[in-house]
Design an enzyme around this catalytic site. Structure first.
Site, short mmCIF file in Angstrom:
data_model
loop_
_atom_site.label_atom_id
_atom_site.label_comp_id
_atom_site.label_asym_id
_atom_site.label_seq_id
_atom_site.Cartn_x
_atom_site.Cartn_y
_atom_site.Cartn_z
N ARG A 144 6.34 -29.22 -28.85
CA ARG A 144 5.31 -29.78 -27.97
C ARG A 144 3.91 -29.58 -28.52
O ARG A 144 3.13 -30.53 -28.62
CB ARG A 144 5.41 -29.14 -26.57
N ASP B 10 21.90 -30.48 -29.92
CA ASP B 10 21.43 -31.87 -30.08
C ASP B 10 20.45 -32.13 -31.23
O ASP B 10 20.76 -32.83 -32.19
CB ASP B 10 20.82 -32.36 -28.76
N GLU C 105 10.08 -24.56 -28.16
CA GLU C 105 9.28 -25.39 -27.26
C GLU C 105 7.84 -25.50 -27.72
O GLU C 105 7.24 -26.58 -27.67
CB GLU C 105 9.34 -24.84 -25.83
N GLU D 293 16.05 -39.19 -22.56
CA GLU D 293 17.01 -39.48 -23.63
C GLU D 293 17.69 -40.85 -23.52
O GLU D 293 17.95 -41.51 -24.54
CB GLU D 293 18.08 -38.37 -23.69
#
Length: 621
Positions: free
Chosen positions: A252, A381, A248, A515
């Site tokens: 980010r 993913d 993360e 998404e």
């Protein structure tokens, strides 16, 4: 006498500078000799008899003599007197300069003296600050060039332009409320009107600010971008004793800082990105080099999520570092970042893949797969996304990444992609050889991925990959359209006569995820089919009706309920991804064009490293 010696001395001085081979540093000594002669040429007269009295050359290695025509000069015998003469000359010059400055100062008015003192102090502070920054970053100097497509043209169609302006207003509403109620904290609670923090970031603050930087920039929200940059410069601090999610924080913070640098050229973003990247490196200190999921960035101690298959690392986490770390090497000149992520590929390529698929869990100590669970949604993913984008970002030179991606897509199509009785294509999950006919909201990114990779598909399968993307986009749109609020659930199923509907209460929430809109944006760019803009506008209307509140935007606990129950969190990715993809959907293709940019999994645009582009190499000054 001086006139006759002068040509001889000048000749000697040149030879001393070029040939002096004493053990002392010759450059500084030659300077001393030069200063001594200029100050006291009479010293030559005092020592002229040395020309005929010095030892032969090479008599002793500690006292070397340089031949000059018929004579030689023994340097060490008169060095002390030359140094003393030069010192006296410097003292005299300093004394005279001080007297001149004192006289000039006495002639000035008091206001002028105070102004000069202030200016001298400011210059000293600036010089000290510059030395500190240069020493701390150690970054090579780089000539910034305005990137292609950082700002695009206004849409020609007035309806499209009006809709894009609406999306910009949504961004302003989200940003202004974050600034009003949660400035400097990670996220906003728009109902409570206060800050919200997640343990994903440890004690690092400002996630929304860093995540939103590039969105502010491309929307030309210049004042907001400026205040965000000033906060980063003064307040963004990574020296915290806390455990963070490597994944993360990378997507980010590192991604957001890199993107902000590439768009604006502001050096503070490059320095902060590299600084943070260096703090993440201890996560790779495992027997295999597969990084830990969690890292204390002060102690450098890492570990994995306790629930993750016997202490395994997660495919989507360690597989979603590649783009950012390659760019960290590019901007820092330090190869270690790229080496770390390339080693991950080496480990993966040594392993057997069940049915050509990549399980979601890999043990960083043994280097073996954990539980055989395969998903193109959560846990898996963005690993596949980064294989494709690594190839595209390399200007299509990363053949290893390309092969890994298209081999994986072939296995996914063979073993995971299915069609419902109602004709909806979906991507199931694979658990030890058995399929679970469930598709997550996160999996909906794959429609855009398939379409983006269509151009490089093997065996003339370009059209087929575009069709895969279109079918997934249609299914994900149905998952939105079949809810009361026209917003998609966290996951939806295809079993028991149900299609594209969530059947479990813990799968009915919507947390402002991007998404589905991401796939609409890619499909619009690559096909210009107007339905994708229409579907995107439906999502805007639903967000405005159900998620917009007085203090920002909130997620929804149950999208099938007719009455909103808000979760009271404005996710940072709503500003970084959801609103950015909507803005791009209603922009011209010249804004962040795909041939020059790839998006990381947090929608932060990173430039393609063109092999024939001079800007691909750091410009040393």
């Amino acid at each position: 006498m001086i006139a006759t010696l002068l040509p001889w001395w000048l000749n000697l001085q040149a030879i001393l500078i070029n040939r002096f081979s004493c053990r002392e540093q010759h450059s500084s000594y030659a300077e001393l000799v030069s200063q001594g002669f200029r100050a006291h040429s009479r010293l030559l007269l005092h020592h002229k008899h040395f020309a005929n009295q010095c030892l032969p050359p090479n008599t002793d290695q500690t006292v070397r003599c340089i031949p000059m025509k018929r004579n030689c000069l023994c340097i060490n015998l008169w060095r002390k007197e030359v140094e003393q003469a030069a010192l006296l000359e410097r003292i005299r010059a300093d004394h005279e300069r001080a007297l001149r400055e004192a006289k000039e100062t006495l002639q000035k008015l008091p206001e002028e003296i105070r102004r000069d003192i202030r200016q001298d102090k400011e210059k000293l502070l600036q010089d000290a600050r510059g030395r500190k920054e240069a020493g701390a970053s150690g970054l090579p100097q780089r000539l910034f060039r305005q990137p292609v497509g950082a700002v695009g043209q206004e849409p020609a169609d007035p309806t499209v332009r009006q809709r894009r302006d609406k999306i910009k207003e949504m961004m302003k509403h989200a940003w202004d409320n974050y600034k009003r109620y949660a400035w400097g904290l990670n996220e906003l609670k728009p109902i409570s009107k206060q800050g919200h923090s997640s343990n994903l970031f440890g004690n690092i603050q400002g996630a929304t600010i860093v995540d939103a930087l590039d969105t502010l920039y491309i929307m030309e929200m210049k004042e907001e971008f400026k205040e965000a940059k000033e906060w980063v410069e003064k307040n963004l601090d990574f020296n915290v004793n806390a455990e963070i999610s490597v994944f993360e924080v990378n997507i980010r913070f590192v991604g957001g800082l890199l993107s902000a640098y590439y768009l604006s050229g502001e050096e503070v973003f490059r320095k902060k990105a590299v600084e943070l990247g260096e703090k993440l490196l201890p996560a790779f200190n495992t027997p295999t080099g597969i990084p830990w999921a969690l890292l204390n960035i002060k102690s450098g101690i890492g570990r994995n999520w306790p629930w993750a298959s016997g202490g395994s690392s997660i495919l989507a986490e360690f597989g979603t570092l590649h783009l950012e770390f390659v760019h960290l090497t590019h901007l820092s000149g330090n190869p270690v970042f790229a080496e770390k992520v390339m080693n991950i590929r080496k480990v993966l390529n040594r392993l057997d893949k069940p049915e050509g698929l990549y399980p979601n869990y890999l043990n960083p100590s043994s280097g073996q797969w954990g539980q055989h669970h395969v998903s193109i949604g959560g846990l898996g993913d963005s690993f596949y996304e980064y294989l494709l984008k690594a190839w595209l970002m390399s200007d299509k030179t990363d053949e290893e990444g390309k092969k890994m991606y298209y081999d994986a897509v072939q296995a996914i199509e063979t073993h995971l992609i299915r069609k419902s009785s109602g004709g909806l294509m979906y991507i199931a999950e694979w658990k030890g050889g058995l399929l679970e006919h469930k598709m997550g909201h996160l999996t909906c990114f794959a429609g855009g991925m398939f379409a983006l990779g269509a151009d490089g598909a093997p065996n003339d399968k370009t059209g087929h990959h575009i069709e895969l993307g279109a079918e997934i986009a249609r299914t994900c749109h149905e998952s939105y359209d079949r809810t009361s609020m026209k917003l998609g659930p966290e996951a939806f199923r295809f079993d028991g006569g149900v299609e594209a509907i969530a059947t479990r209460q813990n799968e009915k929430y919507y947390i402002l995820r991007p998404e589905v809109i991401e796939t609409y944006m890619y499909m619009w760019r690559l096909t210009h089919d107007p339905k994708y803009r229409q579907w995107g506008w439906e999502a805007v209307e639903a967000l405005e009706k159900h998620c917009r509140v007085d203090g920002g935007y909130s997620g929804i606990r149950d999208v099938y309920n007719n009455h909103e129950s808000h979760d009271d969190v404005q996710q940072s990715f709503f500003l970084s991804e959801t609103l950015k993809y909507l803005y791009l959907l209603f922009s011209e293709d010249d804004l962040l064009p795909f041939e020059h940019w790839v998006f990381n999994t947090e929608a932060h645009p990173l430039p393609v490293l063109h092999k024939d582009d001079g800007n691909n190499e750091e410009n040393q000054k």
